[in-house]
Write a protein that holds these residues in place. Structure first.
Motif, PDB file in Angstrom:
ATOM      1  N   LEU A 116      -4.291   9.617 -79.822  1.00 17.55           N
ATOM      2  CA  LEU A 116      -5.732   9.584 -79.595  1.00 17.55           C
ATOM      3  C   LEU A 116      -6.085  10.587 -78.519  1.00 17.55           C
ATOM      4  CD1 LEU A 116      -8.501   8.226 -80.144  1.00 17.55           C
ATOM      5  CD2 LEU A 116      -7.936   6.599 -78.315  1.00 17.55           C
ATOM      6  N   ASP A 117      -7.032  11.452 -78.804  1.00 18.58           N
ATOM      7  CA  ASP A 117      -7.528  12.424 -77.842  1.00 18.58           C
ATOM      8  C   ASP A 117      -9.028  12.170 -77.689  1.00 18.58           C
ATOM      9  OD1 ASP A 117      -8.459  14.633 -76.438  1.00 18.58           O
ATOM     10  OD2 ASP A 117      -7.030  15.998 -77.359  1.00 18.58           O
ATOM     11  N   THR A 118      -9.398  11.443 -76.673  1.00 15.29           N
ATOM     12  CA  THR A 118     -10.809  11.088 -76.507  1.00 15.29           C
ATOM     13  C   THR A 118     -11.656  12.290 -76.116  1.00 15.29           C
ATOM     14  OG1 THR A 118     -10.317  10.366 -74.263  1.00 15.29           O
ATOM     15  CG2 THR A 118     -10.393   8.662 -75.963  1.00 15.29           C
ATOM     16  N   SER A 119     -11.044  13.305 -75.516  1.00  9.09           N
ATOM     17  CA  SER A 119     -11.822  14.503 -75.152  1.00  9.09           C
ATOM     18  C   SER A 119     -12.237  15.280 -76.396  1.00  9.09           C
ATOM     19  CB  SER A 119     -11.015  15.393 -74.217  1.00  9.09           C
ATOM     20  OG  SER A 119      -9.894  15.937 -74.888  1.00  9.09           O
ATOM     21  N   LYS A 120     -11.397  15.210 -77.421  1.00 12.29           N
ATOM     22  CA  LYS A 120     -11.713  15.894 -78.677  1.00 12.29           C
ATOM     23  C   LYS A 120     -12.285  14.931 -79.712  1.00 12.29           C
ATOM     24  CE  LYS A 120      -8.201  19.481 -78.190  1.00 12.29           C
ATOM     25  NZ  LYS A 120      -6.959  20.088 -78.753  1.00 12.29           N
ATOM     26  N   LYS A 121     -12.349  13.666 -79.327  1.00 12.29           N
ATOM     27  CA  LYS A 121     -12.821  12.626 -80.247  1.00 12.29           C
ATOM     28  C   LYS A 121     -12.044  12.705 -81.565  1.00 12.29           C
ATOM     29  CE  LYS A 121     -17.483  11.813 -78.503  1.00 12.29           C
ATOM     30  NZ  LYS A 121     -17.373  12.555 -77.247  1.00 12.29           N
ATOM     31  N   SER A 122     -10.738  12.636 -81.452  1.00  9.68           N
ATOM     32  CA  SER A 122      -9.916  12.717 -82.649  1.00  9.68           C
ATOM     33  C   SER A 122      -8.663  11.874 -82.501  1.00  9.68           C
ATOM     34  CB  SER A 122      -9.540  14.170 -82.953  1.00  9.68           C
ATOM     35  OG  SER A 122      -8.681  14.662 -81.947  1.00  9.68           O
ATOM     36  N   LEU A 137      -9.581   2.572 -81.552  1.00  8.78           N
ATOM     37  CA  LEU A 137      -9.564   3.167 -82.888  1.00  8.78           C
ATOM     38  C   LEU A 137      -8.445   2.488 -83.656  1.00  8.78           C
ATOM     39  CD1 LEU A 137     -10.031   6.825 -83.914  1.00  8.78           C
ATOM     40  CD2 LEU A 137      -8.025   5.596 -84.759  1.00  8.78           C
ATOM     41  N   GLN A 138      -8.716   2.168 -84.904  1.00  9.76           N
ATOM     42  CA  GLN A 138      -7.725   1.496 -85.736  1.00  9.76           C
ATOM     43  C   GLN A 138      -7.457   2.322 -86.990  1.00  9.76           C
ATOM     44  OE1 GLN A 138      -8.629  -2.807 -86.283  1.00  9.76           O
ATOM     45  NE2 GLN A 138     -10.429  -2.406 -85.024  1.00  9.76           N
ATOM     46  N   TRP A 139      -6.280   2.122 -87.528  1.00  2.00           N
ATOM     47  CA  TRP A 139      -5.936   2.689 -88.829  1.00  2.00           C
ATOM     48  C   TRP A 139      -5.644   1.540 -89.790  1.00  2.00           C
ATOM     49  CZ3 TRP A 139      -6.091   7.742 -90.427  1.00  2.00           C
ATOM     50  CH2 TRP A 139      -6.269   8.709 -89.433  1.00  2.00           C
ATOM     51  N   TYR A 140      -6.175   1.700 -90.998  1.00  2.00           N
ATOM     52  CA  TYR A 140      -5.965   0.720 -92.065  1.00  2.00           C
ATOM     53  C   TYR A 140      -5.411   1.436 -93.293  1.00  2.00           C
ATOM     54  CZ  TYR A 140      -8.796  -2.843 -89.650  1.00  2.00           C
ATOM     55  OH  TYR A 140      -9.274  -3.771 -88.757  1.00  2.00           O
ATOM     56  N   ARG A 141      -4.671   0.687 -94.088  1.00  2.00           N
ATOM     57  CA  ARG A 141      -4.160   1.200 -95.360  1.00  2.00           C
ATOM     58  C   ARG A 141      -4.787   0.403 -96.498  1.00  2.00           C
ATOM     59  NH1 ARG A 141       1.210  -0.501 -95.515  1.00  2.00           N
ATOM     60  NH2 ARG A 141       0.625  -2.181 -96.936  1.00  2.00           N
ATOM     61  N   ASN A 148      -7.899   4.035 -73.632  1.00  2.00           N
ATOM     62  CA  ASN A 148      -7.141   4.510 -72.474  1.00  2.00           C
ATOM     63  C   ASN A 148      -5.671   4.807 -72.813  1.00  2.00           C
ATOM     64  OD1 ASN A 148      -6.237   1.942 -72.843  1.00  2.00           O
ATOM     65  ND2 ASN A 148      -6.545   1.249 -70.748  1.00  2.00           N
ATOM     66  N   GLU A 149      -5.343   4.762 -74.092  1.00  2.00           N
ATOM     67  CA  GLU A 149      -3.995   5.091 -74.544  1.00  2.00           C
ATOM     68  C   GLU A 149      -4.008   6.449 -75.237  1.00  2.00           C
ATOM     69  OE1 GLU A 149      -3.541   1.462 -76.949  1.00  2.00           O
ATOM     70  OE2 GLU A 149      -1.938   0.848 -75.566  1.00  2.00           O
ATOM     71  N   ARG A 150      -2.881   7.137 -75.142  1.00  2.00           N
ATOM     72  CA  ARG A 150      -2.801   8.459 -75.772  1.00  2.00           C
ATOM     73  C   ARG A 150      -1.910   8.454 -77.007  1.00  2.00           C
ATOM     74  NH1 ARG A 150      -6.685   8.594 -74.201  1.00  2.00           N
ATOM     75  NH2 ARG A 150      -7.589   9.582 -72.341  1.00  2.00           N
ATOM     76  N   GLU A 151      -0.944   7.536 -77.015  1.00  2.00           N
ATOM     77  CA  GLU A 151      -0.007   7.513 -78.135  1.00  2.00           C
ATOM     78  C   GLU A 151       0.496   6.092 -78.304  1.00  2.00           C
ATOM     79  OE1 GLU A 151       2.687  10.851 -78.305  1.00  2.00           O
ATOM     80  OE2 GLU A 151       4.316   9.555 -78.966  1.00  2.00           O
TER      81      GLU A 151
END
Lengths: 115, 111
Positions: free
Chosen positions: A65-71, A32-36, A52-55
């Protein structure tokens, strides 16, 4: 429908405060990426977090990133007037094979930082 | 030294006309893209070329035709423009096909 959906749609804060934006997505992802996006300009890549990363941290940016909540959330600490922009999350569905950079963007969060 | 440059920045034209948008990148990337951003700021991919070869072709009307003369250029030609084509069109490039570098967009207004 859009894969990523940002929340809130608009956020207005004072300089020095923290800004938190959230992104939800629907399908399994590789990253997942963030753009401005500044007004009238193109999108600029800020940070990428793998499934596979959380923070992840980058300067004043913190992404979770919380893949279990997809958020995912993007936190900008000690905001500045120059942080005023729209912020988008972008995902690539984990459908196997090569994505070829086919990013799916949300509608974005408009952040206004008042001096 | 703009990395991804698009021309023109603004394009105002009438329905039925044919127009082109040009894009050039000096990053040495192999892959280039066209994305469309509508009035609600949704961004959607249209096309992608890798080293002059078309690799992504989304459900886009065939009035839209991309052309890549070399890997540093990806142009977008639009025939018989319609009101609904009004949007901001972004060119982007990528080396890893994961993170994208965007141009500053071309705002197309069809009247």
């Amino acid at each position: 429908s859009q894969q990523g959906e940002e929340d809130p749609q608009a956020l207005s804060i004072q300089e020095g405060e923290n800004a938190t934006m959230n992104c939800s997505y629907k399908t399994s992802i590789n990253n997942l990426q963030w753009y401005r996006q500044n007004s009238g300009r193109g999108l600029v890549h800020l940070i990428l977090i793998r499934s596979n990363e959380r923070e992840k941290h980058s300067g004043r940016l913190r992404v979770t990133l919380d893949t279990s909540k997809k958020s995912s959330s993007l936190l900008i600490t000690a905001s500045r007037a120059a942080d005023t922009a729209s912020y988008f999350c972008a995902t690539v569905p984990n459908a196997g094979g090569t994505s070829y950079g086919k990013l799916t963007f949300g509608q974005g969060t408009i952040l206004t930082v008042h001096p | 030294d703009t990395a991804v440059s698009q021309t023109p920045k603004y394009l105002v034209t009438q329905m039925g006309n044919d127009k082109s948008i040009k894009c050039e990148q000096n990053l040495g990337h192999d892959t280039m893209y066209w994305y469309k951003q509508d009035s609600k700021k949704f961004l959607k991919i249209m096309f992608s070329y890798n080293n002059k070869e078309l690799i992504i072709n989304e459900t886009v009307p065939n009035r839209f035709s991309p052309k890549s003369p070399d890997k540093a250029h990806l142009n977008l030609h639009i025939n018989s423009l319609e009101l609904g084509d009004s949007a901001v069109y972004f060119c982007a490039s990528s080396q890893d096909r994961i993170t994208l570098h965007f141009g500053n967009g071309t705002r197309l207004t069809v009247t």
